[in-house]
Design a protein around this motif. Structure first.
Motif, short mmCIF file in Angstrom:
data_model
loop_
_atom_site.label_atom_id
_atom_site.label_comp_id
_atom_site.label_asym_id
_atom_site.label_seq_id
_atom_site.Cartn_x
_atom_site.Cartn_y
_atom_site.Cartn_z
N VAL A 50 2.82 16.28 -18.98
CA VAL A 50 2.69 17.38 -18.37
C VAL A 50 4.24 18.68 -19.10
CG1 VAL A 50 3.87 18.71 -16.67
CG2 VAL A 50 2.55 16.86 -16.12
N ASN A 51 3.33 19.57 -20.24
CA ASN A 51 4.37 19.99 -20.79
C ASN A 51 4.86 21.87 -20.23
OD1 ASN A 51 5.83 20.96 -23.10
ND2 ASN A 51 4.54 22.89 -22.79
N SER A 52 5.60 21.79 -19.66
CA SER A 52 5.76 23.16 -18.99
C SER A 52 7.23 24.61 -19.71
CB SER A 52 6.76 23.06 -17.52
OG SER A 52 7.60 24.18 -16.75
N ASP A 53 6.90 25.85 -19.89
CA ASP A 53 7.32 26.38 -20.67
C ASP A 53 7.44 28.26 -19.53
OD1 ASP A 53 8.43 28.18 -22.50
OD2 ASP A 53 6.35 28.11 -24.11
N ASN A 54 8.99 28.44 -19.39
CA ASN A 54 9.17 29.29 -18.13
C ASN A 54 7.96 29.42 -17.10
OD1 ASN A 54 10.73 30.28 -19.67
ND2 ASN A 54 9.33 31.65 -20.51
N GLY A 55 7.69 27.93 -16.78
CA GLY A 55 6.78 28.11 -15.24
C GLY A 55 5.34 28.22 -15.91
N ARG A 56 4.86 28.06 -17.02
CA ARG A 56 3.12 28.23 -17.37
C ARG A 56 3.13 26.10 -17.76
NH1 ARG A 56 4.94 32.90 -18.51
NH2 ARG A 56 3.55 34.58 -17.50
#
Length: 297
Positions: A50-56
């Motif tokens: 899992v990778n999250s970038d500003n909720g994306r």
């Protein structure tokens, strides 16, 4: 400070705090999705990143089944703070294959399989060709031989003069190449020294394949001045076949005799020479002591 200005600054600070508090915590989002996926009975056991970038959120890895893949995406979408989900997971091929193999076949599929026609049995190979022991093999030499001119152990060559048949089938064609060995060559010596010429057939080549041959030797001796123990064989212009005793090559053995007129005979029988001389294209006859097995073409 004027109360309105103070109130303005307080509004700005409050807005900044609200904005900071509403920014997604990417590390927490990724951790929560991982934890929920590991505990979910449908999704657990899948390989998930899992990778999250500003909720994306981006999901990668391999799901056990298609149902597990859909469940992972659903967990990510319902996680607080998630704005969007990009599901890049794949489904394990082994799991897909096993699930397909466990499907219940339809009524048409459950019918008995169509029998496969058996391959026709191959016919047995033809039996080999066997030239029996005792068969006469008549050859014609390519070069001259003699008790005085030949060397013991020397090789001579020739070819089959008369085709050999077995059961009406030609198994050794006329013209097939042969090789032989000069087993003994001794020139006449002194007043009573005997001249000896003893020859053996070694091999015959048929359709390019050589075969070893075991046959009785042919021999001729001369004792005393001009006396022979055997008549001469046919010369290059003769047509006859060699005949006579072929056992052991001792005194009394014969290399051959011309069939028909005596005009074809050569050598000491007419010249009185004591040495044995066989011209090129002389005919010799050997008798096989062992059968000869030949491969079919």
């Amino acid at each position: 400070m004027h109360p309105r200005i103070l109130w303005f600054y307080l509004v700005i600070i409050a807005g900044f705090l609200v904005a900071c508090s509403s920014k997604p915590n990417d590390a927490k989002i990724a951790q929560e999705i991982q934890s929920k996926a590991s505990a979910d009975p449908i999704a657990q056991g899948s390989e998930l990143y899992v990778n999250s970038d500003n909720g994306r959120v981006t999901l990668t890895g391999r799901a056990k089944t298609q149902a597990a893949r859909e469940q992972l995406e659903s967990i990510a979408k319902h996680e607080p703070g998630v704005i969007d989900v990009d599901d890049q997971t794949s489904v394990e091929l082994t799991s897909t294959a096993s699930s397909e193999s466990t499907q219940v076949p339809s009524s048409s599929e459950s019918a008995a399989p169509t029998p496969v026609a058996a391959s026709p049995a191959l016919p047995p190979p033809p039996p080999p060709l066997v030239v029996p022991a005792g068969t006469r093999v008549t050859i014609r030499t390519n070069h001259a031989l003699g008790s005085k001119t030949s060397q013991t152990g020397g090789v001579f060559t020739g070819f089959i003069l008369t085709a050999i048949t077995v059961g009406g089938e030609v198994v050794i064609p006329a013209g097939s190449e042969v090789t032989g060995i000069v087993k003994e060559a001794k020139k006449a010596g002194g007043f009573k020294g005997a001249a000896i010429l003893r020859l053996a057939l070694e091999s015959v080549t048929i359709n390019g394949h050589p075969y070893n041959v075991q046959a009785e030797e042919v021999a001729q001796t001369s004792t005393g001045k001009g006396k022979r123990t055997a008549g001469m064989i046919a010369g290059g212009t003769g047509v006859g076949a060699a005949i006579g005793g072929l056992a052991g090559g001792g005194t009394g053995a014969a290399i051959g005799a011309l069939t028909g007129a005596a005009a074809g005979t050569i050598g000491a029988a007419t010249t009185g020479k004591r040495d044995i001389e066989l011209p090129a294209e002389a005919a010799l006859s050997f008798r096989l002591t062992h059968s000869l097995t030949l491969r079919r073409a």
